[in-house]
Design an enzyme around this catalytic site. Structure first.
Site, PDB file in Angstrom:
ATOM      1  N   ASP A 141       0.835  -1.202   0.000  1.00  0.00           N
ATOM      2  CA  ASP A 141       0.000   0.000   0.000  1.00  0.00           C
ATOM      3  C   ASP A 141       0.873   1.256   0.000  1.00  0.00           C
ATOM      4  O   ASP A 141       0.594   2.236  -0.717  1.00  0.00           O
ATOM      5  CB  ASP A 141      -1.003  -0.003   1.171  1.00  0.00           C
ATOM      6  CG  ASP A 141      -0.420  -0.550   2.462  1.00  0.00           C
ATOM      7  OD1 ASP A 141       0.716  -1.073   2.450  1.00  0.00           O
ATOM      8  OD2 ASP A 141      -1.089  -0.442   3.508  1.00  0.00           O
ATOM      9  N   ASP A 188       0.898  -7.638 -10.567  1.00  0.00           N
ATOM     10  CA  ASP A 188      -0.152  -7.419 -11.563  1.00  0.00           C
ATOM     11  C   ASP A 188      -0.717  -6.008 -11.395  1.00  0.00           C
ATOM     12  O   ASP A 188      -0.860  -5.241 -12.353  1.00  0.00           O
ATOM     13  CB  ASP A 188      -1.249  -8.480 -11.342  1.00  0.00           C
ATOM     14  CG  ASP A 188      -2.226  -8.570 -12.486  1.00  0.00           C
ATOM     15  OD1 ASP A 188      -2.113  -7.772 -13.428  1.00  0.00           O
ATOM     16  OD2 ASP A 188      -3.111  -9.443 -12.433  1.00  0.00           O
TER      17      ASP A 188
END
Ligand SMILES: NC(=O)c1ccc[n+]([C@@H]2O[C@H](COP(=O)([O-])OP(=O)(O)OC[C@H]3O[C@@H](n4cnc5c(N)ncnc54)[C@H](O)[C@@H]3O)[C@@H](O)[C@H]2O)c1
Length: 371
Positions: free
Chosen positions: A237, A261
């Site tokens: 994050d 991804d």
């Protein structure tokens, strides 16, 4: 191009004067951009010093709907034994809602060829392409190294009480010691070979206390072998936030399959959008697969306006993998040329057709060769 059935079996020739390339255009705009990648590769080969041989395969939705075949029997062994690399387009067709053929072919090749590295360069090629304010080309040049054969993508899991109000769905996150170690080592090796100073490993070890504890321990071990490289850890994050706030901090990022991804798409957008982003599915020393990051884009398929630059940059990555460095650099210079001249497709603000961009690049390669 010819069909495989007519071809002779030849030995692997990576790094040599000739290479054998399997071409899998796939579906949708994959069938429009891949011929442009092949066109510029043919122009590179026509410079005379090297030979490229192409064999095209029609694997994709059409074949799946017609014959019920996705990845034909023996395909993996044939690609592994008879080809140096694969140039891939994209898979996905609204007529196959399950996308079963895409999973069989693309995930099948990634897993069965053990292509454990997904290398996704995030490089700003012209400053007008980034949504970030006051950023220029020198601020955004990151290699995202995504683990490509494990994690949440292995398809281990199941349903319990499916379809009821008490349903439970489980998706396992598989991380092997071997898998984690080889991808982290690849990231450090990539940095060393390309004289890059910094490797950042990203995980979510504060929440994923088993799987990513393994990543932490392996990272701490492997980095000791690369003392000249500055190594650092960020939670995923925080990494997403920092890539937007100040992308200059990063040279190489290594992370798991799922996080790779996601952040490589974030990176692609920072560098001008999906139409420009290439990727390599690599197992060093073995047949590897190169493709644009984008999908089959059914919304623009058939209109001749798909951006071929992602496919051309994927072709350039393939040439680097084959150790045809000068030829790869020529393709990259050509792509920068199209951006400088604004000779681009509508997604980048231009009015050119897919094939026009490919023609310009092929001519650029030929012109560069004459100079
Ligand atoms: N590697 C792959 O083969 C791959 C990757 C992603 C998605 N897919 C599949 O592709 C299909 C469509 O998926 P999606 O719409 O989420 O993603 P997508 O990448 O196909 O398209 C997303 C958006 O970007 C645009 N776009 C993508 N590539 C472009 C290009 N070269 N030039 C101009 N515009 C471009 C599209 O028009 C669309 O608006 C789905 O079936 C999906 O599963 C395949």
């Amino acid at each position: 191009m010819s069909t495989h059935e007519n071809e002779q079996k030849v030995p692997l020739r990576s790094g040599g004067p000739a290479a054998r390339i399997a071409v899998i255009p796939g579906d949708g705009i994959g069938k429009e951009v891949t011929p442009e990648g092949v066109k510029v590769l043919r122009a590179v080969a026509a410079r005379g010093k090297r030979a490229l041989e192409f064999v095209e395969f029609d694997w994709g939705a059409e074949k799946y709907l017609r014959e019920g075949v996705s990845l034909p029997a023996g395909a993996v062994e044939m690609l592994r034994d008879e080809f140096d690399a694969i140039l891939f387009g994209a898979l996905g067709d609204p007529r196959v809602p399950s996308n079963q053929h895409a999973a069989d072919i693309l995930l099948g090749l990634r897993f069965k060829l053990d292509l454990y590295v997904n290398a996704r360069p995030v490089e700003l090629l012209h400053e007008r392409l980034t949504p970030l304010r006051d950023r220029t080309e020198k601020d955004l040049r990151i290699m995202v190294v995504r683990e490509n054969t494990e994690g949440l993508y292995v398809g281990v899991g199941g349903f319990f009480k499916k379809g009821t109000a008490d349903e439970i769905a489980v998706q396992e996150d598989v991380n092997s010691r071997k898998g984690v170690e080889r991808i982290i080592r690849y990231a450090f090796e990539y940095a060393r070979q390309n004289r890059l100073k910094r490797v950042c490993m990203s995980d979510k070890s504060n929440a994923m206390t088993f799987a990513h504890d393994l990543w932490q321990r392996v990272f701490k071990e492997v980095r000791q072998e690369y003392a000249e490289i500055e190594s650092r850890h960020l939670y995923i994050d925080t990494l997403a936030m920092e890539m937007v706030r100040d992308p200059r901090q990063f040279d190489v990022i290594v992370t798991c399959n799922l996080f790779g991804d996601i952040i490589s798409d974030l990176g692609a957008q920072l560098a001008g959008g999906l139409g420009l982003a290439p990727s390599g599915n690599i197992h060093p020393g073995r047949t590897s697969l190169f493709e644009p990051v984008h999908g089959s884009a059914p919304n623009i398929a058939g209109k001749g306006i798909a951006n071929p630059l992602g496919s051309v940059l994927a072709a350039a990555m393939m040439l680097e993998f084959l150790e045809w460095k000068a030829e790869a650099a020529t393709l990259q210079a050509g792509v920068k040329g199209t951006l400088l001249k604004n000779y681009v497709t509508p997604d980048l603000g231009g009015d050119k057709k897919t094939a026009e961009v490919g023609d310009w690049l092929a001519e650029f390669v030929a012109r560069t060769a004459r100079d």
